[in-house]
Design a protein around this motif. Structure first.
Motif, PDB file in Angstrom:
ATOM      1  N   ALA A 164      -6.791  16.886  11.446  1.00 28.39           N
ATOM      2  CA  ALA A 164      -7.195  16.646  10.058  1.00 28.39           C
ATOM      3  C   ALA A 164      -6.004  16.195   9.221  1.00 28.39           C
ATOM      4  N   GLY A 165      -4.869  16.822   9.431  1.00 22.87           N
ATOM      5  CA  GLY A 165      -3.671  16.423   8.695  1.00 22.87           C
ATOM      6  C   GLY A 165      -3.225  15.018   9.030  1.00 22.87           C
ATOM      7  N   THR A 166      -3.310  14.674  10.298  1.00 27.50           N
ATOM      8  CA  THR A 166      -2.940  13.326  10.722  1.00 27.50           C
ATOM      9  C   THR A 166      -3.914  12.299  10.159  1.00 27.50           C
ATOM     10  N   ALA A 167      -5.195  12.611  10.220  1.00 24.20           N
ATOM     11  CA  ALA A 167      -6.201  11.687   9.691  1.00 24.20           C
ATOM     12  C   ALA A 167      -6.070  11.533   8.177  1.00 24.20           C
ATOM     13  N   PHE A 168      -5.619  12.590   7.508  1.00 28.73           N
ATOM     14  CA  PHE A 168      -5.424  12.533   6.059  1.00 28.73           C
ATOM     15  C   PHE A 168      -4.382  11.471   5.702  1.00 28.73           C
ATOM     16  N   GLY A 169      -3.451  11.221   6.597  1.00 30.69           N
ATOM     17  CA  GLY A 169      -2.443  10.181   6.383  1.00 30.69           C
ATOM     18  C   GLY A 169      -3.051   8.787   6.302  1.00 30.69           C
ATOM     19  N   ALA A 170      -4.258   8.634   6.833  1.00 33.70           N
ATOM     20  CA  ALA A 170      -4.934   7.341   6.784  1.00 33.70           C
ATOM     21  C   ALA A 170      -5.246   6.925   5.347  1.00 33.70           C
ATOM     22  N   ILE A 171      -5.426   7.894   4.471  1.00 31.65           N
ATOM     23  CA  ILE A 171      -5.692   7.577   3.064  1.00 31.65           C
ATOM     24  C   ILE A 171      -4.484   6.873   2.448  1.00 31.65           C
ATOM     25  N   GLY A 172      -3.305   7.379   2.741  1.00 31.57           N
ATOM     26  CA  GLY A 172      -2.087   6.751   2.238  1.00 31.57           C
ATOM     27  C   GLY A 172      -1.883   5.352   2.798  1.00 31.57           C
ATOM     28  N   VAL A 173      -2.218   5.192   4.073  1.00 32.66           N
ATOM     29  CA  VAL A 173      -2.085   3.867   4.698  1.00 32.66           C
ATOM     30  C   VAL A 173      -3.069   2.891   4.061  1.00 32.66           C
ATOM     31  N   ALA A 174      -4.286   3.351   3.787  1.00 33.41           N
ATOM     32  CA  ALA A 174      -5.281   2.475   3.153  1.00 33.41           C
ATOM     33  C   ALA A 174      -4.813   2.022   1.772  1.00 33.41           C
TER      34      ALA A 174
END
Length: 76
Positions: free
Chosen positions: A19-29
């Protein structure tokens, strides 16, 4: 206390890491959106590499989750 030390190697800990790793996808987007708006190729390349790192991290965590199987540390 010994169960808390093994949390990272438990299914719950692995799910939390995913979940923490996937949360980083928001920043990348957000980074991709800003790079496209400003036509910043270097920032776009950085976002693509960050996205690749997130995908790789999720794949590694998924593999770890599969390896855990039934021998979950917190379940006994």
């Amino acid at each position: 206390m010994s169960k808390a030390k093994g949390f990272k190697k438990s299914k719950s800990g692995t799910y939390l890491s995913m979940a923490g790793t996937a949360f980083g996808a928001i920043g990348v987007a957000k980074q991709v959106k800003k790079a496209r708006k400003e036509n910043d190729t270097l920032r776009l390349i950085d976002a693509a590499l960050s996205a690749a790192a997130i995908v790789t991290g999720l794949a590694i965590l998924y593999r770890e989750l599969k390896r855990l199987g039934d021998d979950d540390v917190l379940l006994g």
